[in-house]
Design a protein around this motif. Structure first.
Motif, PDB file in Angstrom:
ATOM      1  N   LEU A  90     -46.819  80.330  88.494  1.00  0.00           N
ATOM      2  CA  LEU A  90     -46.670  80.312  89.948  1.00  0.00           C
ATOM      3  C   LEU A  90     -48.039  80.417  90.623  1.00  0.00           C
ATOM      4  CD1 LEU A  90     -43.669  82.787  90.486  1.00  0.00           C
ATOM      5  CD2 LEU A  90     -43.599  80.347  89.918  1.00  0.00           C
ATOM      6  N   GLY A 102     -47.569  81.874  97.075  1.00  0.00           N
ATOM      7  CA  GLY A 102     -46.666  81.171  97.985  1.00  0.00           C
ATOM      8  C   GLY A 102     -45.480  80.534  97.301  1.00  0.00           C
ATOM      9  N   ASP A 103     -45.525  80.345  95.970  1.00  0.00           N
ATOM     10  CA  ASP A 103     -44.373  79.782  95.260  1.00  0.00           C
ATOM     11  C   ASP A 103     -43.203  80.756  95.299  1.00  0.00           C
ATOM     12  OD1 ASP A 103     -45.683  77.464  94.644  1.00  0.00           O
ATOM     13  OD2 ASP A 103     -46.116  77.995  92.551  1.00  0.00           O
ATOM     14  N   LYS A 104     -42.020  80.179  95.318  1.00  0.00           N
ATOM     15  CA  LYS A 104     -40.796  80.985  95.409  1.00  0.00           C
ATOM     16  C   LYS A 104     -39.989  80.840  94.134  1.00  0.00           C
ATOM     17  CE  LYS A 104     -40.712  80.363 100.425  1.00  0.00           C
ATOM     18  NZ  LYS A 104     -41.968  79.563 100.443  1.00  0.00           N
ATOM     19  N   CYS A 154     -34.587  81.633  97.416  1.00  0.00           N
ATOM     20  CA  CYS A 154     -36.051  81.792  97.507  1.00  0.00           C
ATOM     21  C   CYS A 154     -36.434  83.179  98.010  1.00  0.00           C
ATOM     22  CB  CYS A 154     -36.641  80.710  98.415  1.00  0.00           C
ATOM     23  SG  CYS A 154     -36.413  79.038  97.770  1.00  0.00           S
ATOM     24  N   PHE A 166     -37.798  85.656  96.393  1.00  0.00           N
ATOM     25  CA  PHE A 166     -39.072  86.179  95.891  1.00  0.00           C
ATOM     26  C   PHE A 166     -40.163  85.145  96.141  1.00  0.00           C
ATOM     27  CE2 PHE A 166     -42.428  86.556  92.766  1.00  0.00           C
ATOM     28  CZ  PHE A 166     -42.731  87.915  92.815  1.00  0.00           C
ATOM     29  N   GLN A 167     -41.282  85.601  96.653  1.00  0.00           N
ATOM     30  CA  GLN A 167     -42.439  84.730  96.868  1.00  0.00           C
ATOM     31  C   GLN A 167     -43.660  85.379  96.241  1.00  0.00           C
ATOM     32  OE1 GLN A 167     -42.995  82.840 100.747  1.00  0.00           O
ATOM     33  NE2 GLN A 167     -45.157  83.437 100.710  1.00  0.00           N
ATOM     34  N   ALA A 168     -44.364  84.614  95.407  1.00  0.00           N
ATOM     35  CA  ALA A 168     -45.561  85.135  94.750  1.00  0.00           C
ATOM     36  C   ALA A 168     -46.685  85.277  95.764  1.00  0.00           C
ATOM     37  CB  ALA A 168     -45.978  84.202  93.622  1.00  0.00           C
ATOM     38  N   ASN A 169     -47.376  86.389  95.727  1.00  0.00           N
ATOM     39  CA  ASN A 169     -48.548  86.566  96.600  1.00  0.00           C
ATOM     40  C   ASN A 169     -49.846  86.471  95.827  1.00  0.00           C
ATOM     41  OD1 ASN A 169     -48.613  89.008  95.258  1.00  0.00           O
ATOM     42  ND2 ASN A 169     -47.859  90.190  96.998  1.00  0.00           N
ATOM     43  N   GLY A 171     -36.786  87.858  91.659  1.00  0.00           N
ATOM     44  CA  GLY A 171     -35.846  87.006  92.371  1.00  0.00           C
ATOM     45  C   GLY A 171     -34.386  87.323  92.068  1.00  0.00           C
TER      46      GLY A 171
END
Length: 357
Positions: free
Chosen positions: A245, A248-250, A255, A257-260, A297
């Motif tokens: 990831l 910003g990827d989910k 969706c 969970f979003q990777a920071n 997620g």
């Protein structure tokens, strides 16, 4: 190829837990509670494993009790809700399977039995839980009526506690039930798992360990290990895909969970159709190849995602423990807002069971 998911049942742990539970009572008689397919562990397998130590078994359905007899289990069997119709009453008497008597309809069935095969009755008292049982003020009269029936052998006075596992304890219910013990002159069975560990005055003649048999605690905020128990069930599955990831990827449905930051996640062959709770929150603990990690997620029907970012050696084929010795079931249940009982019972039949002795 078989889907890489499995439930491992440690039967030696169940035996250890039975012995540990019984020790809490100065070795009083203990009925191992194996209803609901032994809380998902397999009633025949558990009863067979305990056959050389258990004083008896408590179940729910007559067909399950007969299956134990067919499997060679000779210990006393007791049905906690008693017979469900008159035919069952007669069959239980012939098969020497005891049962709780909690209502007038069951009394009518017992009145029509003859003395050739006496029915062993456990008189159930409603001491305040308001599920099954006769009101306390009726218990002595019902006991006398049962004792007078030629087709009945009245052996035990029983009740069940609603709050033995929390700060309210058993005082209110015990105050209703305890005076009946001397008045009825019967053996007593009142203590469930929580009462076994916290309320010794209720131990009576026969205790009924349930959740503690399987290595779990009945008390919020504690694990079975805290009570000297061993987890009996391990649910695990393998990583079947890996995704990298970018920020910003989910991940997953909705969706949520979003990777920071850059991440590696593993897709695991287990979902809510297997019994893993869909409502488990993001971050529910798991162990990947023995190292602590977390879910990522929303849980899908057949898959879930876990964080592999800090475990660079993990990949396809890595084993993910979803609960077991490294991931206490109590912690997973807390993340799902439910009880360890429910998760054990909910493991789907499609998940292969592997038994260890």
């Amino acid at each position: 190829m078989t889907r890489p998911i499995r439930v491992e049942i440690d039967l030696s742990a169940i035996k250890h837990n039975y012995i540990q539970s019984r020790k809490q009572t100065q070795n009083r008689r203990a009925l191992a509670v194996i209803k609901a397919n032994a809380y998902g562990h397999g009633s025949t397998e558990v009863a067979t494993a305990l056959a050389d130590v258990a004083d008896g078994f408590a179940l729910l359905n007559l067909e399950d009790a007969i299956a134990l007899r067919d499997a060679g289990i000779e210990q006393p069997l007791t049905l906690l809700e008693g017979p469900f119709d008159e035919a069952e009453t007669r069959l239980m008497a012939v098969q020497k399977i005891a049962g709780a008597i909690h209502g007038e309809h069951q009394l009518e069935w017992l009145r029509r039995l003859d003395a050739s095969h006496p029915f062993e009755a456990w008189l159930k008292v409603n001491s305040g839980m308001n599920r099954l049982g006769f009101a306390p003020e009726r218990a002595v009269g019902i006991a006398h009526a049962l004792a007078a029936l030629p087709g009945v052998r009245l052996s035990t006075l029983m009740t069940h506690f609603a709050t033995a596992d929390d700060e309210r304890g058993v005082d209110e219910q015990w105050a209703c039930f305890e005076p009946l013990i001397a008045q009825c002159g019967l053996k007593v069975s009142a203590a469930n798992s929580a009462a076994i560990f916290r309320h010794p005055r209720t131990h009576g003649d026969t205790v009924r360990p349930g959740i503690t048999l399987y290595g779990c605690s009945p008390f919020e905020g504690t694990t079975g290990t805290d009570l000297g128990l061993k987890p009996a069930m391990t649910l695990s599955a393998d990583v079947i895909a890996v995704q990298s990831l970018r920020p910003g990827d989910k991940v997953g449905y909705g969706c949520l969970f979003q990777a920071n930051e850059p991440m590696r996640i593993g897709i695991v062959a287990c979902g809510y159709a297997d019994g893993y709770p869909r409502i488990a929150i993001d971050g529910t603990p798991v162990a990947v190849d023995g190292r602590a990690s977390r879910t990522v997620g929303r849980i899908s029907m057949d898959m879930l995602a876990v964080d592999l970012s800090h475990i660079p050696q993990a990949g396809i084929g890595s084993r993910v423990e979803l609960w077991g010795p490294a991931v206490p079931l109590e912690h997973v249940a807390a993340c799902a807002g439910t009880l360890n009982y429910e998760l054990m019972c909910a493991v789907a039949l499609r998940v292969p069971r592997l038994y260890r002795h």
